[in-house]
Design an enzyme around this catalytic site. Structure first.
Site, short mmCIF file in Angstrom:
data_model
loop_
_atom_site.label_atom_id
_atom_site.label_comp_id
_atom_site.label_asym_id
_atom_site.label_seq_id
_atom_site.Cartn_x
_atom_site.Cartn_y
_atom_site.Cartn_z
N ARG A 1 0.81 -1.22 0.00
CA ARG A 1 0.00 0.00 0.00
C ARG A 1 0.84 1.27 0.00
O ARG A 1 0.51 2.25 -0.66
CB ARG A 1 -0.93 0.01 1.20
CG ARG A 1 -1.81 1.26 1.28
CD ARG A 1 -2.77 1.25 2.47
NE ARG A 1 -2.05 1.27 3.75
CZ ARG A 1 -2.08 0.26 4.63
NH1 ARG A 1 -2.78 -0.83 4.37
NH2 ARG A 1 -1.40 0.34 5.76
N GLY B 1 -13.82 -8.32 7.26
CA GLY B 1 -15.06 -8.91 7.75
C GLY B 1 -16.26 -8.68 6.85
O GLY B 1 -17.29 -9.32 7.02
N GLU C 1 -11.98 -10.86 -3.86
CA GLU C 1 -11.96 -9.94 -5.00
C GLU C 1 -11.42 -10.63 -6.25
O GLU C 1 -11.96 -10.46 -7.36
CB GLU C 1 -11.09 -8.72 -4.68
CG GLU C 1 -11.71 -7.78 -3.67
CD GLU C 1 -10.82 -6.58 -3.40
OE1 GLU C 1 -11.33 -5.62 -2.80
OE2 GLU C 1 -9.64 -6.60 -3.80
#
Length: 896
Positions: free
Chosen positions: A48, A76, A110
């Protein structure tokens, strides 16, 4: 200036594997309909603050709409809502695999969702993986790197869920992506951004719809370019006109442009050079590669110096389309040491004689700065490809119907495989009878195989008489002219220009561009002029049209003209000439006349009575001709001229019920003429007139059939506004608003302080431009009554706010508020349901207007630099947005 990141992508950037996961295997062209274009998937703690952050900002700076998700803030959650919509909306997904990637259940969710989308959306999604500090083998689960993490997930989420994640990992790992271990991150990021730009089709040149046999030729050219070589390479694409050199150059450009620091495609260099526009080409070259406006270039030498200084360390791709002289190349890309290592210069030309070929250099003792020009010779299309291209134009399919198969093959056998001839002849036969097909074949049998002009002439001979006349007029005089001006001339000759232009366009004999200008392939232009020359090879005065000024001058001065001559061009001569009535007495049917300087002298009684078009640059203030009555004049175009207040000598030209167009460009004038004698006028334009007070006569109100009225002042400094053109619209609306047929009104650079409320009466208005009216502070509420308005330009005015009634313009498609004092937009803006383009750059707007998100059809938005994240969030509902420009004081980020 527009700014787009143009990074380098070297060969070998990809790891081994298949290409991006998409069923069409090509560009993500459908990205235009996406809310976001790229979805970044990464594990936050790993990347990141380094690679993922740099990649995001590089894409954002290149104008790519990126959705960046941080799995830590979603711990979560189940996939759904905004995240699911983001993944589904993106054209490209970029997962960044790191050592701890598999420990994140969110990343794996994802990834599985991306794979599902790529399978279920008909190839409209593409996955481009990045292997950050892992190998593709790790992601394929061929090593134990991700084994422990996946076992833990099985205990928590179950075997079925994790099995789906394992399959997604293996499938994506097989895709060719970027392996960045032991490589500089900056280099890889440039490569990724470049690839994404090309996949989104943001740098490509537009190609024709019917491309046939192009791929093999592209591969041949790419091989010749030898991309792995660090040398600067010049490649010449050589072939006859109409064989497809430009199309091939565009296709190669699209294929390899992402691999260079910068790229530029300069079209029609030969024509631009004829017009003395080499400096403009130099500016375009610098702008397209540097992505910002270059320093002012005063002459060609200054341009050359700036090109050398700017590109010497850059790897660039330059295409110079249609060269025919050495001095064109020498002013744009003469020497290899002007450019950085690996640069490629592609030249298209019909004639290689101007190039310094090595053998000729030795003979003539001429030194050259090139090691070698590589030549790619374009041949005619092979029979199979020729049949396919012909069929696309003649039938709208890849092959002919069975009953037309033999005759189609016979026809293409006669055309020699020339793409332009196949297109023109095929288009000409579309939906025509079998008998006409047979007649066409017979005519082709009579034509020598190598004679292209005669093949193209067959399509010309299919035209009706009026269509032939229009074709020849365009070929000789109207290329680049606005279509509407000769339209009125042809209509006065009892032609049907509206339908005839459609016929010529559908037969591929002419084109009409987005600016409504008439265009023609130079091979077809030469065909038209050759047809005219063949009317009489020895006596020019017996031909219908004389476009060469020297020949036209000789015909006029020697009085060798005949009744055949209908068009003369007498411009660009070495000195000005006065023309006498005796000289024009031999030209009774002249209908088109273009002059530059000089005067008309003598008694013109009963002369030029057939003239429909008069164009005169630097015309005299006082016409010396007497008894000049141009009763049939339709178009009057004057430029760079001094027009006296009483329009001395021009009264007879204006006393004409057939006059449809008055177009004055860069003229010094103080008053409009008396329009009471030309009541059928359709177009009235005063373009860049001298900055004096322009007095509007009351006769303007009598022009009830006027469709277009433009007063556009020459550019002046704000400090000189007191002497700039003054047009008092508080008084004028009584004249203007009676013009019930008026569709376009442009009052630009005028000292308008107020727009009178009676503007509401102009209900047929579709275009209103008040650009550069600096003293105009507001609009009346009645502006909302212009329900037919499609375009509104208020740029560079003093307007501070818009009335609420602006939202009533339901049909408005384009609004330009750039460089105004506007600080906010009214909520009623959301009522602009048809708006496609909105320009807000240079305004005082500092926050994203809330009403923008409701402009569902918006395709183009330009704003002054504000918070990009806030802007992207606000425009999230704009599903049709194709282009976003973000301006600041130094540059523009263009996200086309």
């Amino acid at each position: 200036m527009a700014y787009t990141l143009a990074p380098e992508m070297e060969s070998g950037d990809y790891s081994n594997g298949t290409t991006g996961l998409t069923t069409d295997g090509g560009d993500a062209r459908s990205s235009q309909g996406f809310e976001f274009e790229v979805f970044l998937n990464f594990r936050g703690p790993d990347t990141r603050l380094n690679f993922a952050d740099c990649l995001y900002h590089s894409m954002d700076g290149a104008g790519i709409r990126v959705f960046r998700d941080d799995e830590e803030i979603r711990r979560g959650e189940a996939i759904g809502g905004e995240l699911e919509r983001a993944i589904k909306s993106c054209a490209i997904c970029v997962p960044i695999f790191s050592k701890n990637y598999a420990s994140s259940a969110w990343c794996l969710r994802e990834l599985a969702s991306m794979v599902d989308c790529s399978r279920n959306r008909d190839g409209k999604a593409m996955i481009l993986p990045v292997f950050f500090d892992v190998d593709p083998h790790d992601v394929k689960l061929e090593t134990g790197l991700y084994h422990e993490a996946l076992q833990k997930h099985e205990q928590k989420f179950g075997c079925d869920v994790v099995r789906r994640w394992r399959e997604a990992l293996r499938e994506v790992a097989r895709i060719r992506g970027w392996d960045i271990k032991d490589r500089g991150q900056g280099e890889v990021i440039r490569s990724i951004v470049a690839e994404v730009l090309i996949k989104l089709n943001k740098r490509g040149k537009n190609l024709p719809d019917h491309l046939v046999g192009i791929q093999d030729r592209v591969e041949d050219v790419v091989r010749l370019l030898d991309e792995g070589s660090p040398d600067v390479c010049y490649l010449v694409v050589h072939g006859m006109g109409g064989i497809g050199k430009t199309t091939l150059a565009k296709a190669v450009f699209n294929r390899i442009s992402s691999r260079f620091h910068g790229c530029s495609f300069l079209s029609d260099v030969r024509e631009a050079s004829k017009g003395g526009k080499v400096v403009q080409l130099q500016k375009q070259l610098l702008l397209e590669i540097l992505k910002f406006k270059p320093m002012e270039i005063s002459d060609c030498d200054a341009g050359i110096n700036q090109i050398k200084r700017s590109f010497r360390n850059k790897k660039v791709l330059i295409v110079l389309d249609d060269l025919d002289k050495w001095n064109q190349l020498s002013k744009l890309a003469e020497k290899h040491d002007w450019f950085g290592q690996g640069s490629r210069i592609i030249i298209t030309t019909r004639d290689t004689n101007f190039l310094p070929i090595i053998e000729e250099n030795r003979e003539n003792n001429v030194q050259t700065h090139f090691k070698e020009f590589k030549i790619y010779q374009m041949d005619e299309l092979p029979h199979g490809y020729a049949l396919q291209l012909f069929s696309k134009h003649a039938f709208g399919m890849d092959s002919p119907p069975h009953e037309y198969d033999d005759i189609s093959r016979d026809i293409i056998g006669k055309t020699g495989g020339l793409p332009l001839a196949l297109e023109v002849i095929g288009s000409s036969l579309y939906c025509k009878s079998k008998r006409l097909w047979k007649d066409t074949l017979k005519k082709l049998d009579l034509v020598p195989k190598q004679d292209v002009y005669d093949k193209l002439k067959i399509s010309f001979e299919m035209l009706e008489d009026a269509q032939r006349e229009i074709f020849l007029d365009i070929a000789c005089h109207f290329i680049g002219e606005k279509r509407i001006h000769p339209h009125y001339m042809w209509k006065a000759l009892d032609f049907f220009p509206k339908s005839d232009i459609i016929v010529l366009t559908r037969m591929s004999l002419i084109k009409v561009d987005d600016d409504d200008r008439l265009l023609m392939h130079d091979l077809l232009r030469d065909l038209g002029r050759e047809i005219v020359r063949q009317e009489d090879l020895k006596v020019p005065g017996k031909r219908s049209r004389l476009w060469c000024p020297k020949i036209a001058l000789d015909v006029v001065q020697t009085r060798k003209g005949t009744e055949n001559v209908i068009a003369l061009k007498l411009i660009g001569l070495c000195k000005e000439h006065d023309f006498t009535s005796q000289e024009f007495s031999k030209l009774p049917n002249l209908r088109f006349l273009e002059l530059e300087g000089g005067n008309l002298v003598g008694d013109f009684k009963n002369l030029l009575s057939s003239l429909r078009w008069l164009s005169w640059r630097r015309c005299p203030s006082f016409l010396q001709a007497i008894n000049l009555c141009l009763w049939n004049l339709v178009v009057l175009k004057l430029s760079d001229s001094d027009i006296p207040e009483n329009w001395n000598g021009w009264g007879s030209c204006l006393a004409n019920p057939d006059l449809k167009v008055i177009h004055l460009m860069r003229c010094h004038l103080s008053a409009t003429p008396d329009f009471s004698t030309c009541l059928n006028l359709k177009i009235l334009v005063f373009y860049q007139h001298c900055p004096k007070s322009l007095q509007m006569g009351s006769s303007l109100s009598k022009l009830e059939r006027l469709k277009r009225f433009e007063i556009i002042a020459a550019q002046v400094q704000l400090s000189k506004l007191s002497t700039s053109p003054h047009l008092d619209l508080v008084a004028v609306p009584s004249a203007l608003c009676g013009l019930k047929y008026l569709s376009s009104l442009k009052l630009e650079g005028q000292c308008i302080q107020e727009l009178h409320p009676s503007i509401r009466e102009m209900t047929g208005l579709t275009c209103l431009s008040l650009r550069r009216c600096h003293q105009l502070k507001k609009l009346p509420d009645s502006i909302g009554k212009l329900r037919s308005l499609l375009a509104l330009n208020l740029s560079a005015t003093g307007i501070r706010e818009l009335p609420d009634s602006i939202g009533d313009l339901k049909r408005l498609k384009k609004m330009n508020l750039g460089c105004t004092q506007i600080r906010e937009l009214p909520n009623s803006m959301e009522g602009l349901e048809s708006l496609l383009e909105l320009f807000l750059h240079g305004t005082k707007i500092t926050e994203v207007p809330a009403s923008i998100r409701y402009l569902n059809r918006l395709e183009h938005l330009a704003v002054t630099e504000i918070n990009i994240g806030e802007l992207l969030k606000a425009i999230g509902m704009l599903e049709n947005l194709k282009e976003l420009e973000v301006w600041n004081l130094s540059k523009t980020i263009n996200t086309t």
